[in-house]
Design a protein around this motif. Structure first.
Motif, mmCIF file in Angstrom:
data_model
loop_
_atom_site.group_PDB
_atom_site.id
_atom_site.type_symbol
_atom_site.label_atom_id
_atom_site.label_comp_id
_atom_site.label_asym_id
_atom_site.label_seq_id
_atom_site.Cartn_x
_atom_site.Cartn_y
_atom_site.Cartn_z
ATOM 1 N N GLU A 220 60.532 34.345 34.056
ATOM 2 C CA GLU A 220 60.350 35.423 35.025
ATOM 3 C C GLU A 220 61.645 36.224 35.089
ATOM 4 O O GLU A 220 62.732 35.646 35.243
ATOM 5 C CB GLU A 220 60.013 34.862 36.400
ATOM 6 C CG GLU A 220 58.658 34.170 36.459
ATOM 7 C CD GLU A 220 58.359 33.592 37.826
ATOM 8 O OE1 GLU A 220 57.321 33.951 38.407
ATOM 9 O OE2 GLU A 220 59.167 32.782 38.318
ATOM 10 N N VAL A 221 61.525 37.544 34.960
ATOM 11 C CA VAL A 221 62.693 38.427 34.979
ATOM 12 C C VAL A 221 62.474 39.512 36.023
ATOM 13 O O VAL A 221 61.408 40.151 36.056
ATOM 14 C CB VAL A 221 62.929 39.071 33.592
ATOM 15 C CG1 VAL A 221 64.094 40.063 33.657
ATOM 16 C CG2 VAL A 221 63.212 37.988 32.550
ATOM 17 N N VAL A 222 63.463 39.712 36.860
ATOM 18 C CA VAL A 222 63.407 40.723 37.917
ATOM 19 C C VAL A 222 64.346 41.867 37.543
ATOM 20 O O VAL A 222 65.499 41.634 37.167
ATOM 21 C CB VAL A 222 63.821 40.130 39.270
ATOM 22 C CG1 VAL A 222 63.831 41.215 40.355
ATOM 23 C CG2 VAL A 222 62.887 38.989 39.665
ATOM 24 N N THR A 223 63.850 43.096 37.629
ATOM 25 C CA THR A 223 64.670 44.286 37.366
ATOM 26 C C THR A 223 64.753 45.112 38.638
ATOM 27 O O THR A 223 63.720 45.442 39.238
ATOM 28 C CB THR A 223 64.089 45.135 36.227
ATOM 29 O OG1 THR A 223 63.926 44.320 35.061
ATOM 30 C CG2 THR A 223 65.014 46.302 35.900
ATOM 31 N N ILE A 224 65.951 45.428 39.049
ATOM 32 C CA ILE A 224 66.184 46.250 40.242
ATOM 33 C C ILE A 224 66.349 47.704 39.813
ATOM 34 O O ILE A 224 67.121 48.011 38.892
ATOM 35 C CB ILE A 224 67.434 45.780 41.019
ATOM 36 C CG1 ILE A 224 67.285 44.309 41.429
ATOM 37 C CG2 ILE A 224 67.660 46.660 42.250
ATOM 38 C CD1 ILE A 224 66.105 44.007 42.347
ATOM 39 N N TYR A 225 65.614 48.592 40.484
ATOM 40 C CA TYR A 225 65.642 50.023 40.176
ATOM 41 C C TYR A 225 66.215 50.805 41.350
ATOM 42 O O TYR A 225 66.100 50.400 42.507
ATOM 43 C CB TYR A 225 64.229 50.534 39.870
ATOM 44 C CG TYR A 225 63.709 50.117 38.521
ATOM 45 C CD1 TYR A 225 63.806 50.958 37.416
ATOM 46 C CD2 TYR A 225 63.122 48.859 38.342
ATOM 47 C CE1 TYR A 225 63.332 50.580 36.174
ATOM 48 C CE2 TYR A 225 62.639 48.470 37.093
ATOM 49 C CZ TYR A 225 62.757 49.324 36.019
ATOM 50 O OH TYR A 225 62.286 48.944 34.791
ATOM 51 N N GLU A 226 66.810 51.952 41.010
ATOM 52 C CA GLU A 226 67.387 52.843 42.021
ATOM 53 C C GLU A 226 66.609 54.156 42.055
ATOM 54 O O GLU A 226 66.254 54.713 41.021
ATOM 55 C CB GLU A 226 68.846 53.127 41.687
ATOM 56 C CG GLU A 226 69.526 54.123 42.614
ATOM 57 C CD GLU A 226 70.910 54.527 42.113
ATOM 58 O OE1 GLU A 226 71.128 55.738 41.897
ATOM 59 O OE2 GLU A 226 71.746 53.617 41.907
ATOM 60 N N VAL A 227 66.361 54.635 43.280
ATOM 61 C CA VAL A 227 65.682 55.908 43.519
ATOM 62 C C VAL A 227 66.586 56.761 44.395
ATOM 63 O O VAL A 227 67.276 56.256 45.280
ATOM 64 C CB VAL A 227 64.318 55.672 44.212
ATOM 65 C CG1 VAL A 227 63.673 56.993 44.606
ATOM 66 C CG2 VAL A 227 63.391 54.869 43.314
ATOM 67 N N ASP A 228 66.599 58.059 44.159
ATOM 68 C CA ASP A 228 67.362 58.985 45.002
ATOM 69 C C ASP A 228 66.624 59.171 46.323
ATOM 70 O O ASP A 228 65.521 59.714 46.357
ATOM 71 C CB ASP A 228 67.505 60.324 44.278
ATOM 72 C CG ASP A 228 68.316 61.341 45.062
ATOM 73 O OD1 ASP A 228 68.655 61.075 46.234
ATOM 74 O OD2 ASP A 228 68.599 62.408 44.506
ATOM 75 N N ALA A 229 67.206 58.713 47.414
ATOM 76 C CA ALA A 229 66.534 58.754 48.718
ATOM 77 C C ALA A 229 66.383 60.161 49.271
ATOM 78 O O ALA A 229 65.592 60.388 50.187
ATOM 79 C CB ALA A 229 67.298 57.886 49.731
#
Length: 482
Positions: A220-229
């Motif tokens: 299991e691999v978790v990827t964290i993503y960033e969004v411009d708020a």
């Protein structure tokens, strides 16, 4: 007076613009999202072709002729229910047809990186609170009180805000839910000001899990993503990924896999890979994966499999500018929303989307059973999506698995789904829609479906698998004025 909710008003467009302009700036973000760019919001502004038709819309407007109100429902430990729908939940707010509600939603994956998605946010902190002494939200799922992991047992995972009760809603009615706006929930940690984060877990329930070809298998691999708020950037980017390290929860129970919602990940035990998907830009498709009404068949229903009253449909088209139609099964309808996503592809193949907390503004229109005969909504017994350009019908392996599979339905559904069954259901629903709603013969409907309807895989990870059927509004002859 029309407040942007009455398409028959001579000044409807101006009133709608004023209403949207009055929303707080953080609720007007994501204006460059992929869905909005396709014209979803324009349909609401123009008050164009809609599923109910003019006569039904006017009848519903007459029933709700009083002035509309706008409510705000925050996401806190007191306003959410985690992992289930229930016909017996106490409403968090009761509204009239035509009213607006701005609803905050939290992703159940926020503890994959609490520093970015929980810290400093009072609402999120209250929901995700978990110490040896107590949980902010004790019940997580539809299981028994004495389940291994605590009340609910994790038989259902989505944090749902609500329910919202619609005054006068009764079984047999249809509830129309318009999604007027969707905005990211900004990170409250000053270290990440101006950004929002989401998690994508390639998890053990994913379609890929037993079909991997490299490295340690399975994993299991978790990827964290960033969004411009701020909404200035219409794409997400990966920040880092990590292998699921195994978690020992505050109660001392080990979780070698992701088998319970809200597990707090200790990043002192992870190895973060910051060199992941470098240069890739993922188009934003902000939407709500889980949204719907309480079913009548059981007291407490696992939030994972979708069904005839909606729930965890996981279709990225359920975003800003879309309208949903649901058959009402219980008094008050009891609408809840959660499982917010920044983006997702058709199939949600690895088990999750970019799970990212969002806030939505909704308008609720109640269509009474007595007004439905002769309209396209007369025989509606499933959740239906309308966008600016399309009608989207949701097919499932079992249209109403709670009724179809008997007393053990909530367990049986996870071993019985197939794409073939979901495709068959989507075909039958589209045939009914074309014949009943648009007056085609069966032969005409079948021909049209083969040459002008797109069938796609909605998801293969939610127990009750989904196939959607999309037909463009532009192919239909103009309706005569009524």
């Amino acid at each position: 007076m029309c407040q942007g909710d009455d398409p028959n008003c001579a000044h409807f467009a101006a009133h709608r613009r004023r209403f949207l302009g009055d929303l707080a700036p953080e609720r007007r973000a994501f204006l460059k999202s992929g869905f909005v760019a396709s014209g979803g919001a324009a349909a609401l502004m123009a008050g164009g072709l809609t599923l109910p038709g003019a006569a039904l819309a006017q009848a519903s407007a007459r029933r709700g002729a009083q002035a509309t109100a706008h409510y705000h429902l925050p996401a806190t430990a007191e306003t959410v229910h985690w992992g289930y729908f229930s016909r017996s939940l106490k409403p968090q707010v009761e509204i009239a047809s035509g009213d607006y509600v701005t609803i905050e939603t939290l992703t159940h994956h926020a503890n994959d990186d609490a520093e970015r998605m929980v810290t400093g946010d009072p609402g999120a902190e209250s929901v995700f609170l978990w110490t040896k002494e107590r949980k902010g939200v004790a019940r997580r799922g539809a299981g028994p009180e004495d389940a291994k992991f605590g009340p609910g047992g994790g038989l259902g995972v989505h944090i749902c805000t609500g329910p919202v009760a619609i005054r006068g809603a009764e079984p047999g009615d249809v509830l129309e839910v318009r999604i007027l706006d969707v905005a990211p929930r900004p990170c409250a940690n000053p270290a990440f000001k101006g950004r929002t984060f989401g998690s994508n877990a390639a998890a053990n329930w994913g379609y890929h899990y037993k079909d991997m070809i490299t490295g340690d298998r399975p994993r299991e691999v978790v990827t964290i993503y960033e969004v411009d708020a701020t909404g200035a950037r219409d794409w997400a980017q990966a920040v880092y990924s990590f292998r699921w390290p195994g978690v020992t929860d505050p109660a001392g129970i080990d979780h070698p896999t992701i088998d319970y919602p809200g597990l707090p990940v200790d990043h002192a035990k992870t190895k973060r890979n910051f060199d992941v998907l470098k240069g890739f830009r993922v188009p934003i498709r902000p939407h709500f994966g889980t949204m719907g009404l309480a079913p009548k068949e059981a007291e407490m229903v696992n939030s994972i499999p979708p069904s005839y009253t909606g729930g965890n449909i996981d279709n990225w088209r359920i975003g800003k500018g879309a309208t949903l139609y649901y058959p009402v099964a219980v008094p008050g309808a009891l609408f809840s929303v959660g499982d917010p996503h920044a983006s997702q592809g058709d199939s949600e193949l690895c088990g999750t989307a970019i799970e990212c907390s969002l806030t939505g503004t909704f308008q609720f229109i109640l269509h009474k059973k007595a007004d439905l005969p002769g309209t396209a909504l007369e025989t509606l017994d499933f959740p239906m999506i309308e966008t600016a350009d399309d009608w989207v019908l949701s097919g499932f392996s079992y249209p109403n698995y709670l009724a179809d599979l008997g007393p053990d339905a909530q367990n049986a559904i996870f071993s019985k789904s197939s794409i073939d069954l979901a495709m068959r259901d989507a075909f039958r629903k589209m045939r009914q829609f074309l014949m009943h709603g648009h007056g085609l013969t069966e032969d005409e409907a079948i021909s049209l479906m083969s040459i002008a309807v797109d069938f796609g895989i909605t998801q293969v990870v939610d127990g009750n698998w989904g196939v959607h059927a999309i037909v463009k509004k532009s192919i239909f002859p103009a309706r005569p004025a009524s």
